[in-house]
Design a protein around this motif. Structure first.
Motif, PDB file in Angstrom:
ATOM      1  N   ASN A 114      -5.162   2.857  -2.755  1.00  0.00           N
ATOM      2  CA  ASN A 114      -4.637   1.921  -3.542  1.00  0.00           C
ATOM      3  C   ASN A 114      -3.938   0.552  -2.924  1.00  0.00           C
ATOM      4  O   ASN A 114      -2.463   0.927  -1.815  1.00  0.00           O
ATOM      5  CB  ASN A 114      -3.460   3.108  -4.749  1.00  0.00           C
ATOM      6  N   ILE A 115      -3.534  -0.410  -3.777  1.00  0.00           N
ATOM      7  CA  ILE A 115      -3.584  -1.366  -3.183  1.00  0.00           C
ATOM      8  C   ILE A 115      -2.404  -2.708  -4.416  1.00  0.00           C
ATOM      9  O   ILE A 115      -3.322  -2.547  -5.130  1.00  0.00           O
ATOM     10  CB  ILE A 115      -4.022  -2.852  -2.778  1.00  0.00           C
ATOM     11  N   LEU A 116      -1.904  -2.817  -4.021  1.00  0.00           N
ATOM     12  CA  LEU A 116      -0.574  -3.446  -5.331  1.00  0.00           C
ATOM     13  C   LEU A 116      -0.558  -4.950  -5.012  1.00  0.00           C
ATOM     14  O   LEU A 116       0.253  -5.130  -3.841  1.00  0.00           O
ATOM     15  CB  LEU A 116       0.481  -2.655  -5.162  1.00  0.00           C
ATOM     16  N   LEU A 117      -1.067  -6.136  -5.300  1.00  0.00           N
ATOM     17  CA  LEU A 117      -1.468  -7.449  -5.368  1.00  0.00           C
ATOM     18  C   LEU A 117      -0.443  -8.507  -5.829  1.00  0.00           C
ATOM     19  O   LEU A 117      -0.156  -7.889  -7.041  1.00  0.00           O
ATOM     20  CB  LEU A 117      -3.193  -7.855  -5.225  1.00  0.00           C
ATOM     21  N   PHE A 163       6.096   3.403  -4.299  1.00  0.00           N
ATOM     22  CA  PHE A 163       4.624   2.457  -4.492  1.00  0.00           C
ATOM     23  C   PHE A 163       4.265   3.041  -6.752  1.00  0.00           C
ATOM     24  O   PHE A 163       4.221   2.415  -6.964  1.00  0.00           O
ATOM     25  CB  PHE A 163       3.240   3.302  -3.935  1.00  0.00           C
ATOM     26  N   TYR A 164       4.800   4.675  -6.969  1.00  0.00           N
ATOM     27  CA  TYR A 164       4.341   4.540  -8.166  1.00  0.00           C
ATOM     28  C   TYR A 164       5.247   3.574  -8.688  1.00  0.00           C
ATOM     29  O   TYR A 164       5.260   3.139  -9.885  1.00  0.00           O
ATOM     30  CB  TYR A 164       4.414   5.932  -8.671  1.00  0.00           C
ATOM     31  N   SER A 185       2.296  -4.274   3.525  1.00  0.00           N
ATOM     32  CA  SER A 185       3.320  -3.665   3.512  1.00  0.00           C
ATOM     33  C   SER A 185       3.248  -2.795   2.950  1.00  0.00           C
ATOM     34  O   SER A 185       3.001  -2.231   2.290  1.00  0.00           O
ATOM     35  CB  SER A 185       4.599  -3.932   2.366  1.00  0.00           C
ATOM     36  N   GLY A 186       3.772  -1.066   3.424  1.00  0.00           N
ATOM     37  CA  GLY A 186       3.787  -0.341   3.288  1.00  0.00           C
ATOM     38  C   GLY A 186       4.969   0.583   2.687  1.00  0.00           C
ATOM     39  O   GLY A 186       6.028   0.682   3.273  1.00  0.00           O
ATOM     40  N   VAL A 187       5.037   1.051   1.079  1.00  0.00           N
ATOM     41  CA  VAL A 187       5.888   2.084   0.595  1.00  0.00           C
ATOM     42  C   VAL A 187       5.423   3.311   0.708  1.00  0.00           C
ATOM     43  O   VAL A 187       3.776   3.599   0.672  1.00  0.00           O
ATOM     44  CB  VAL A 187       6.365   1.292  -0.844  1.00  0.00           C
ATOM     45  N   GLY A 188       6.564   4.387   0.152  1.00  0.00           N
ATOM     46  CA  GLY A 188       6.024   5.446   0.155  1.00  0.00           C
ATOM     47  C   GLY A 188       5.601   6.112  -1.267  1.00  0.00           C
ATOM     48  O   GLY A 188       5.954   4.871  -1.646  1.00  0.00           O
ATOM     49  N   VAL A 233       0.806  -0.784  -0.155  1.00  0.00           N
ATOM     50  CA  VAL A 233      -0.183  -0.428   0.179  1.00  0.00           C
ATOM     51  C   VAL A 233       0.691   0.913   0.206  1.00  0.00           C
ATOM     52  O   VAL A 233       1.557   0.674   0.817  1.00  0.00           O
ATOM     53  CB  VAL A 233      -1.003   0.553   1.551  1.00  0.00           C
ATOM     54  N   MET A 234       0.427   2.297  -0.869  1.00  0.00           N
ATOM     55  CA  MET A 234       0.886   3.834  -0.476  1.00  0.00           C
ATOM     56  C   MET A 234       0.713   4.115   0.651  1.00  0.00           C
ATOM     57  O   MET A 234      -0.797   4.620   1.207  1.00  0.00           O
ATOM     58  CB  MET A 234       0.136   4.695  -1.541  1.00  0.00           C
TER      59      MET A 234
END
Length: 134
Positions: A126-129, A103-104, A96-99, A72-73
């Motif tokens: 926003n979520i990246l699976l 994330f972009y 897992s959190g990222v800036g 996630v962002m």
């Protein structure tokens, strides 16, 4: 006739091409999908403001594929968006959190097979699976 929760033909077709480790982005309506998702198949679902939500799309996708990781962002101010609790409840995973800019970068990598834009208006939704094994 499909009997699963997910019936969107473009999304089903893109998911059929996913393998273990492939990634799927579900983005809020503010996300710059065209500019930040590389060669991923892009699907625009936003109908009206707020519809559908990222959580609704997540539930539909999770009904047909296993998910082993979720990124996630995170906001720069250290706050935790309320939607993160909804993500954890649906997936049963730690996030897992990222800036924002990291994330972009992740969402533009070649392993992102599918990018979905929703009508979600909550920011940082926003979520990246990462697809797991069946």
């Amino acid at each position: 006739m499909l009997t699963s929760k997910l019936i969107h033909p473009e999304i089903m077709a893109a998911l059929a091409y996913c393998g273990h480790g492939s990634k799927v982005l579900i983005a809020d309506g503010n996300y710059p999908l065209a500019e930040k998702t590389g060669n991923a198949k892009k699907v625009y679902l936003g109908l009206v403001s707020g519809v559908p939500t990222v959580t609704e799309v997540l539930k539909a996708i999770h009904s047909v594929v296993e998910i082993e990781k979720a990124e996630v962002m995170v906001p720069g101010d250290g706050s935790t968006p309320e939607i993160f609790a909804e993500f954890k409840e649906e997936l049963g995973l730690e996030l897992s959190g990222v800036g924002r800019f990291e994330f972009y970068d992740l969402a533009g990598e070649p392993d992102v097979v599918l990018a979905i834009s929703t009508g979600e208006k909550r920011v940082f939704s926003n979520i990246l699976l990462t697809i797991g094994c069946a």
